[in-house]
Scaffold this motif. Structure first.
Motif, PDB file in Angstrom:
ATOM      1  N   VAL A 176      50.572 -70.659  40.005  1.00  0.00           N
ATOM      2  CA  VAL A 176      50.743 -70.914  41.437  1.00  0.00           C
ATOM      3  C   VAL A 176      52.186 -71.293  41.743  1.00  0.00           C
ATOM      4  O   VAL A 176      52.779 -72.128  41.053  1.00  0.00           O
ATOM      5  CB  VAL A 176      49.791 -72.034  41.903  1.00  0.00           C
ATOM      6  N   GLU A 177      52.752 -70.675  42.767  1.00  0.00           N
ATOM      7  CA  GLU A 177      54.071 -71.063  43.269  1.00  0.00           C
ATOM      8  C   GLU A 177      53.878 -72.058  44.414  1.00  0.00           C
ATOM      9  O   GLU A 177      52.809 -72.122  45.018  1.00  0.00           O
ATOM     10  CB  GLU A 177      54.843 -69.839  43.761  1.00  0.00           C
ATOM     11  N   ARG A 178      54.925 -72.826  44.707  1.00  0.00           N
ATOM     12  CA  ARG A 178      54.823 -73.777  45.815  1.00  0.00           C
ATOM     13  C   ARG A 178      56.160 -73.877  46.535  1.00  0.00           C
ATOM     14  O   ARG A 178      57.211 -73.509  45.974  1.00  0.00           O
ATOM     15  CB  ARG A 178      54.379 -75.151  45.318  1.00  0.00           C
ATOM     16  N   PRO A 179      56.153 -74.381  47.771  1.00  0.00           N
ATOM     17  CA  PRO A 179      57.415 -74.524  48.504  1.00  0.00           C
ATOM     18  C   PRO A 179      58.376 -75.482  47.793  1.00  0.00           C
ATOM     19  O   PRO A 179      57.957 -76.490  47.222  1.00  0.00           O
ATOM     20  CB  PRO A 179      56.973 -75.093  49.856  1.00  0.00           C
ATOM     21  N   ALA A 180      59.646 -75.160  47.860  1.00  0.00           N
ATOM     22  CA  ALA A 180      60.657 -76.012  47.234  1.00  0.00           C
ATOM     23  C   ALA A 180      60.909 -77.271  48.047  1.00  0.00           C
ATOM     24  O   ALA A 180      61.286 -78.314  47.491  1.00  0.00           O
ATOM     25  CB  ALA A 180      61.951 -75.229  47.057  1.00  0.00           C
ATOM     26  N   ILE A 181      60.709 -77.198  49.367  1.00  0.00           N
ATOM     27  CA  ILE A 181      60.976 -78.323  50.268  1.00  0.00           C
ATOM     28  C   ILE A 181      59.707 -78.618  51.052  1.00  0.00           C
ATOM     29  O   ILE A 181      59.098 -77.710  51.635  1.00  0.00           O
ATOM     30  CB  ILE A 181      62.144 -78.000  51.222  1.00  0.00           C
ATOM     31  N   GLY A 182      59.322 -79.873  51.075  1.00  0.00           N
ATOM     32  CA  GLY A 182      58.110 -80.260  51.779  1.00  0.00           C
ATOM     33  C   GLY A 182      58.206 -80.100  53.287  1.00  0.00           C
ATOM     34  O   GLY A 182      59.306 -80.146  53.864  1.00  0.00           O
ATOM     35  N   ASP A 183      57.051 -79.879  53.918  1.00  0.00           N
ATOM     36  CA  ASP A 183      56.928 -79.792  55.380  1.00  0.00           C
ATOM     37  C   ASP A 183      57.788 -78.682  55.976  1.00  0.00           C
ATOM     38  O   ASP A 183      58.381 -78.826  57.041  1.00  0.00           O
ATOM     39  CB  ASP A 183      57.267 -81.135  56.041  1.00  0.00           C
ATOM     40  N   THR A 184      57.873 -77.564  55.270  1.00  0.00           N
ATOM     41  CA  THR A 184      58.596 -76.408  55.815  1.00  0.00           C
ATOM     42  C   THR A 184      57.703 -75.165  55.848  1.00  0.00           C
ATOM     43  O   THR A 184      58.018 -74.210  56.554  1.00  0.00           O
ATOM     44  CB  THR A 184      59.858 -76.090  54.988  1.00  0.00           C
TER      45      THR A 184
END
Length: 264
Positions: free
Chosen positions: A207-215
């Motif tokens: 699973v990949e995930r966003p590098a920066i939260g709340d974006t």
């Protein structure tokens, strides 16, 4: 069958003996002075290694400017890559006897076709005269020691076109894949290493995930990029607005509205 003179026979015997001595000496030197570093990596991954040397214990000499105290391996990993690197334990530079101190490792992978479409993270092998037992890695009966890690792709957008970029984040794990603190790491004493093999084994998180939260906002088919104030907003935090989203551009030029599927 060819007929040799007495002199020719003597030279042949001398040559055979010399070759045998060279082979034996070479093996002895290899066992005494080198070890092998290797890696088991996911597809399309490669490592770079820089072996760092310092003056041997009790030596007071120095190397002017510290030049030539590092040796690189797989530095052109895109063009030429080999998983096995034979690393000398000792070197002499500017007349100063040096001993290996550590190996700085970079784990690299490309996510696009352009030269800049890649990312990497680091790992370290530390080598000292003495290492506390709780930190010291061990070898199995075959002479191999394995340390583990897991890498994960983190995605974000960059620039006014909001081009999708990826960042590789690598963490240490145990043999069962349980995440640990810090980056992949192992430590050895000098006496452990001659003739042995050190292996770095890395897996890739599914699973990949966003590098920066709340974006980005998670939706059933993937992730959607928050608009922010407007398309020119480089930070574009969601701030609770989960209705207004923007398009973004993949590295292959496609304009998309959802990651990773591109179209909804």
């Amino acid at each position: 069958m060819p007929i040799f003179s007495s002199q020719q026979k003597f030279l042949l015997k001398l040559s055979a003996v010399s070759c045998s001595i060279a082979l034996i000496t070479g093996c002895a030197n290899n066992q005494r002075d080198t070890f092998t570093f290797t890696a088991d990596l996911p597809p399309n991954f490669a490592y770079q290694a820089v072996a760092v040397y310092v003056p041997a214990k009790s030596e007071t000499c120095t190397v002017p400017g510290g030049r030539n105290t590092e040796v690189g391996y797989n530095m052109k990993w895109r063009e030429s890559y080999t998983p096995n690197s034979e690393i000398p334990m000792y070197r002499r530079v500017s007349g100063c006897p040096l001993v290996i101190w550590k190996i700085d490792l970079e784990i690299n992978s490309s996510y696009g076709k352009q030269r800049g479409d890649f990312s990497g993270d680091f790992a370290t092998v530390v080598i000292r005269d003495e290492v506390e037992s709780k930190y010291r890695s061990t070898f199995d009966e075959t002479g191999e020691s394995v340390f583990y890690g897991q890498c994960q792709w983190l995605f974000r957008t960059s620039g006014k076109p909001r081009i999708l970029r990826k960042i590789l984040d690598c963490k240490s794990t145990d043999a069962n894949g349980e995440l640990d603190r810090g980056h992949p790491f192992s430590a050895y004493t000098l006496s452990q290493l001659p003739g042995k093999t050190v292996k770095m084994k890395i897996t890739l998180a599914e699973v990949e995930r966003p590098a920066i939260g709340d974006t980005w906002v998670k939706v059933p088919d993937g992730w959607k990029r928050c608009m922010g104030d407007n398309f020119e907003d480089q930070y574009a935090f969601c701030f609770g607005n989960h209705k207004d989203f923007s398009s973004f551009k993949m590295v292959d030029g496609r304009v998309c509205t959802i990651y990773p599927g591109c179209t909804e």
